[in-house]
Motif scaffolding. Structure first.
Motif, mmCIF file in Angstrom:
data_model
loop_
_atom_site.group_PDB
_atom_site.id
_atom_site.type_symbol
_atom_site.label_atom_id
_atom_site.label_comp_id
_atom_site.label_asym_id
_atom_site.label_seq_id
_atom_site.Cartn_x
_atom_site.Cartn_y
_atom_site.Cartn_z
ATOM 1 N N ALA A 19 0.837 -1.204 0.000
ATOM 2 C CA ALA A 19 0.000 0.000 0.000
ATOM 3 C C ALA A 19 0.869 1.250 0.000
ATOM 4 O O ALA A 19 2.080 1.202 0.245
ATOM 5 C CB ALA A 19 -0.911 -0.001 1.229
ATOM 6 N N SER A 20 0.244 2.378 -0.298
ATOM 7 C CA SER A 20 0.945 3.665 -0.262
ATOM 8 C C SER A 20 0.047 4.717 0.369
ATOM 9 O O SER A 20 -1.179 4.630 0.318
ATOM 10 C CB SER A 20 1.357 4.097 -1.679
ATOM 11 N N PRO B 160 -0.335 -1.700 -5.700
ATOM 12 C CA PRO B 160 0.463 -0.980 -6.705
ATOM 13 C C PRO B 160 -0.340 -0.746 -7.973
ATOM 14 O O PRO B 160 -1.037 -1.645 -8.461
ATOM 15 C CB PRO B 160 1.649 -1.920 -6.956
ATOM 16 N N GLY B 161 -0.265 0.460 -8.484
ATOM 17 C CA GLY B 161 -0.969 0.790 -9.716
ATOM 18 C C GLY B 161 -2.407 1.191 -9.509
ATOM 19 O O GLY B 161 -3.030 1.743 -10.427
ATOM 20 N N ALA B 162 -2.968 0.934 -8.344
ATOM 21 C CA ALA B 162 -4.365 1.306 -8.083
ATOM 22 C C ALA B 162 -4.438 2.797 -7.796
ATOM 23 O O ALA B 162 -3.533 3.368 -7.193
ATOM 24 C CB ALA B 162 -4.907 0.509 -6.908
ATOM 25 N N PRO B 163 -5.510 3.441 -8.238
ATOM 26 C CA PRO B 163 -5.619 4.890 -7.990
ATOM 27 C C PRO B 163 -5.773 5.180 -6.499
ATOM 28 O O PRO B 163 -6.378 4.414 -5.755
ATOM 29 C CB PRO B 163 -6.879 5.279 -8.767
ATOM 30 N N ALA B 164 -5.195 6.297 -6.073
ATOM 31 C CA ALA B 164 -5.321 6.705 -4.672
ATOM 32 C C ALA B 164 -6.645 7.425 -4.471
ATOM 33 O O ALA B 164 -7.226 7.988 -5.393
ATOM 34 C CB ALA B 164 -4.162 7.622 -4.287
ATOM 35 N N GLY B 165 -7.124 7.386 -3.254
ATOM 36 C CA GLY B 165 -8.375 8.048 -2.917
ATOM 37 C C GLY B 165 -8.421 8.363 -1.438
ATOM 38 O O GLY B 165 -7.516 7.973 -0.679
ATOM 39 N N PRO B 166 -9.462 9.086 -0.992
ATOM 40 C CA PRO B 166 -9.584 9.411 0.436
ATOM 41 C C PRO B 166 -9.503 8.160 1.293
ATOM 42 O O PRO B 166 -10.049 7.109 0.942
ATOM 43 C CB PRO B 166 -10.969 10.066 0.535
#
Length: 549
Positions: free
Chosen positions: A389-390, A416-422
């Motif tokens: 995770a990031s 990895p590669g998944a869009p970030a969100g709240p």
């Protein structure tokens, strides 16, 4: 720090008195035992939103009392001082609720509003959980958390003052523009009225004085003849002369009157004194009535002029002097015209530039702090089994405001590669718990003496991950107080103070009770958490091993 909690007749708790300690405090117990009830009790005394039917069966009133220790620099002290509530090292909150839902709150035995209780609670307790909308999941608070982490207090004070200065300069400009527009619209009337008032030069209180003088002069013509006759009657040719003759005659005879004339002579002496005062008063009256007929005409003309202007401007005569000053000021504003507006516009520009400079400096500090926070949180994710995770602190530029031009949102990406969100929309239950814990560990260095509550933050995890969560909670509790509601034996084993919540039957009714566990009782409880209904020797051994780590 939460020192103690006393509960009377709340839901299934009939009577309970608990003491808490610094460090890591855990609450364990079987599902349905009533751990959530204890949090409801704490929420009730802190003014949080809780269920309405909190009064236990058969009772008329529920009551919860919480006692806190306050450090000398605890932010709750400022709230208490502003409210005029005495404060020392301790703070006692008490709240009652009747069966019909009426709630009453007390702070140090002084009745207060629910808003006051909630204001204090924000400085005393912070709760974290998967459904938390008050702490780290509330995006409205992310900017404040980042500022605390960045240590931007001094810069923030400057930005807020710059914002107020800018707003004040704009308000002054708008007022000047409106004043100029009004003056220009009424320029001819304003000049004429100012000249008219300037020529008359009215003075407050003048109208009443003129009216009194006018009435006196009007009456003088009618009464002056009688007053003159009275003056003649009491003069030397009248009463004064007669009294003088009588006095001389009596004084000549008094030497042979054997004292019988002493009293009459004394009385005549007093009469002469009074008569002299009367003569002086009548003479002053005659002088006041002695006026040139043209004075009456001039007085009436000025009086009528004052009253005419007062009617024209729809004010009282005494207000004309102030009105003259106002008209002159408006003429000055009109004469300044564009030049005056230009001065105000320059003041607005300078204030805006000063604000923007301070806001830019604050934004730079925030961006540097955001990068540091991202690195710090990222380093916490791997031990919590979130190595894929990031975490990113997102800063967006928004419309200027008292806190600058930034909006802050804590965002995460779980793969990895998944869009970030709240953070509260991307992470699943177990992931969210660990993200919150990692973030809180990184932010705790600037904590302000809060008691932190983690409500089943370890839900959905186990094994090595739960052990990592327990270790991070213990580290976080090193310089503060943490209360954890947990089903994880790995987390419970890290506690310095272990409480067991259980449900039983007393007097034919279900009751919830909480007891503090000894070392031996802790081993038994953790063994139960490991094995379930049947506690095996292996579970007891595993519990001992967990406690020994």
């Amino acid at each position: 720090m939460l020192r103690s909690l006393s509960v009377r007749n709340v839901l299934l708790i009939e009577s309970l008195d608990l003491e808490f300690r610094p460090g890591l405090n855990v609450l364990t117990g079987e599902t349905g035992a009533g751990k959530s009830i204890l949090l409801d009790c704490l929420g009730m005394v802190l003014g949080w939103r809780t269920r309405g039917d909190v009064v236990g069966f058969g009772a008329d009133q529920a009551e919860v009392t919480a006692e806190f220790d306050l450090g000398f620099d605890h932010p709750a002290r400022e709230i208490l001082v502003d409210a005029g509530i005495p404060v020392d090292e301790g703070l006692i909150l008490r709240r009652t609720s009747t069966a019909d839902g009426r709630k009453t709150a007390f702070v140090n035995d002084r009745r207060v509003t629910a808003e006051m209780i909630r204001a204090l609670s924000d400085s005393l307790v912070e709760i974290h959980g998967q459904n938390d909308d008050r702490g780290l999941l509330d995006a409205k608070g992310h900017l404040r958390l980042l500022d605390d982490f960045a240590g931007s207090g001094a810069l923030l004070v400057g930005v807020r003052q710059g914002w107020r200065d800018w707003r004040a300069a704009e308000a002054a400009l708008i007022a000047a523009q409106e004043g100029l527009a009004l003056a220009q619209r009424d320029a001819e009337f304003l000049r004429h009225s100012a000249a008219e008032l300037g020529k008359l030069a009215p003075v407050a209180g003048e109208e009443a004085a003129l009216d009194s003088r006018r009435r006196l002069m009007q009456a003088s013509a009618r009464i002056s003849a009688d007053v003159a006759k009275a003056a003649q009657a009491i003069s030397l040719e009248g009463a004064e002369g007669s009294l003088g003759d009588a006095t001389r005659w009596l004084e000549a005879a008094s030497s042979k009157a054997e004292g019988t004339l002493d009293a009459p002579l004394a009385a005549l002496s007093r009469v002469m004194v009074e008569l002299a005062e009367a003569q002086n008063g009548v003479e002053r009256a005659l002088e006041a009535m002695d006026f040139d007929p043209s004075d009456l005409e001039q007085t009436e003309e000025r009086l009528f002029a004052l009253r005419g202007l007062a009617r024209k401007h729809a004010v009282l005569p005494d207000a004309l002097e102030g009105l003259a000053v106002e008209f002159q000021a408006r003429l000055v504003a009109l004469e300044l015209g564009v030049e005056g507006i230009a001065v105000q516009e320059k003041a607005v520009k300078l204030a805006r530039l000063a604000y923007e400079g301070d806001a830019a400096g604050l934004s730079t500090l925030r961006r540097l702090a955001a990068k540091k926070l991202d690195v710090a949180v990222q380093s916490e994710l791997s031990p919590l089994k979130l190595e894929r995770a990031s975490f990113v602190t997102l800063l967006e530029t928004v419309e200027p405001g008292p806190d600058g031009v930034d909006r802050v949102t804590f965002t995460v990406s779980t793969n990895p590669g998944a869009p970030a969100g709240p953070i509260n929309k991307i992470a699943s239950g177990g992931e969210l718990s660990r993200f919150l814990l990692a973030l809180k560990v990184c932010l705790t260095a600037n904590s302000s003496g809060l008691t932190m509550i983690f409500d089943e933050i370890d839900r959905g995890i186990g094994g090595a991950t739960a052990d990592a969560v327990g270790r991070r909670l213990a580290d976080l509790a090193g310089g503060s107080q943490i209360l954890v509601v947990t089903h994880s034996p790995q987390v419970a084993a890290k506690a310095g103070h272990h409480m067991l919540v259980s449900k039983g039957v007393a007097k034919g009714a279900a009751r919830t009770d909480v007891v503090v566990l000894s070392d031996g009782e802790r081993n038994a409880e953790i063994a139960r958490m490991l094995s379930g209904d049947v506690v095996t020797d292996a579970a007891r051994a595993a519990a001992r091993e967990l406690l020994a780590r």
